[in-house]
Design an enzyme around this catalytic site. Sequence first.
Site, PDB file in Angstrom:
ATOM      1  N   GLU A 215      -9.886  -3.055   2.305  1.00 36.28           N
ATOM      2  CA  GLU A 215      -9.262  -3.632   3.454  1.00 36.28           C
ATOM      3  C   GLU A 215      -9.542  -2.672   4.681  1.00 36.28           C
ATOM      4  OE1 GLU A 215      -8.209  -6.330   3.999  1.00 36.28           O
ATOM      5  OE2 GLU A 215      -7.811  -7.325   1.991  1.00 36.28           O
ATOM      6  N   SER A 216      -9.497  -1.443   4.516  1.00 34.65           N
ATOM      7  CA  SER A 216      -9.556  -0.524   5.769  1.00 34.65           C
ATOM      8  C   SER A 216     -10.261   0.611   5.457  1.00 34.65           C
ATOM      9  CB  SER A 216      -8.225  -0.116   6.144  1.00 34.65           C
ATOM     10  OG  SER A 216      -7.374   0.596   5.211  1.00 34.65           O
TER      11      SER A 216
END
Length: 412
Positions: free
Chosen positions: A139-140
Site C-alpha cells: 500500500e505505501s
Amino acid sequence: MQMKRRTFCLGAGALALSGCVAGGTGGTGYVAPQFDIVSDPGFDAWVAAFRPRALGRGISAGTFDAAYRGAGFIPLVVERDRNQTEFTRTTQDYLAITASDERVALGRKEFANYRDVLNKIEQRYSVDAQVVAAIWGVESFFGTRRGTIPVISSLTTLAYDGRRADFFEQQLVAALKILQAGDVAPSNMVGSWAGAMGHTQFIPTSYLAYAVDFTGDGRRDIWSDDPTDSLASTANYLHKAGWTLGQPWGVEVVLPAGFNTGLAGRGKGRSPSDWAAMGVRAATGGAVPNHGSASILLPSGPTGPAFMIFNNFNVIARYNNAENYIIGVGHLSDRLIGGGPIKGSFPPDKAGMTLADRQELQRRLTAAGYDTQGSDGVIGAKTIAAVSAYQRDHGLEVTGQPSLALLQALRG
C-alpha cells in the site's frame, strides 16, 4: 480561474494496479507529480450546497469551516479517476513490482524493526504479522509513499465532479467525522488522489469502522510516521473479515501432466488431500498440508505458475478484490519471512518476450544511452520513452513498444 500550485505525491497503494508504484526500477518508478489546486466557482457553489447536508449529518459548523479553509478543486484528481486503467499489469509484472528486490529488502528490514509491535498486534487480533506487514509494503512501500494530497480537497473534487458523487460524498462526510473526533488536524489529513490515507491506505469509512488506537495516546493516528496504529487497524480489519491465524493465503503448487484446468478457479474448493490424490504437489515438494478447503488458481493461464488458495485469500480480497493484489500481498508476506521467488515459469507476453528478454532490452537501451532507469523487466513510462527515443533516432516507426526485433537490433 485563480490557481495556487502545490506539490503532491500520489498514494502508492490505491494506484498499485494502475502502475503508479514505488518500484524504483524498470521505468515504473514512483514520481511525485505537480498538482494545481484551483479556485473554481462551481466547486465553491457545490461546497456551499453541501454544507447544510453535512451539518444535518452531525458535522459542526466549526469543523466544516476549518476543514474547508484553503480547500479547492484539483483537476488532476479528476483526470486520475477517469484513467485508472491506464496501465494493465500482468501477474508477472505485478509481482516484479510488489516483490522487487528493493521492496523485499526494505520489508525485511522494517519487519525486523517492528517485530515486537507486530507480534503484539498478532496476539491481539489473531492475524499473521507478516501479512499485516505485506499490506503495509504494497500500500505505501512501508510508509514511504503515503500520499500528500489534502483529503478534503480530493474527496470534494470527486464528489463535485459527479461520476461517483454519492460514494465520494459518503467518504467526505466520514472524513469530516474523523476531523471532528480530533484524530487528526485538517492540515495533516492527507492521502492519495482518492482519499486513501496512512500507511495502509484506509478510505474514511473504513477508518471509522476499523481504525484503532493501539498506542493508547487517545488518537487513531494512521498519519504518523509511527505505523503502529495503521498496522493494528489493518489487523483489526482482517480479523473482522474472518482471518484464520496460521492458515496460508495460498501455496505455490505443481500440477500433474494432463490436469483438468476446468477444475481450477476461485470457489471450486476441495480438500488438499483430494488435490493430492490428483497429483497436485507443493512447488517445494510433497503434498500441501491440510489448511482447509482449497481452490487451484491459474492467474497466468495453464502454462504459468499455479497456486492452491485457502480462505485467507478471500479475506485479503475484502481489503482489495483485485486478484493480482491478493497474490502480491500473499507472496510478499512469504518473502518477508524468508520465502523465495515464484518457482513456476510465466508465459511470454503478447510480444513474445519473456521477463529475461525485457530485462535485457532495458539493459541494452540504457547502455546505448536511452536510460530506462532500471531493468526489472516491467515496461513502464520510462521504458516506453526510451524505446520511443531509440526508434525515433534510428528511423524506425515510433511505437514505444518493446519487441523481439528491437531487442535483436540492440544486440547488433
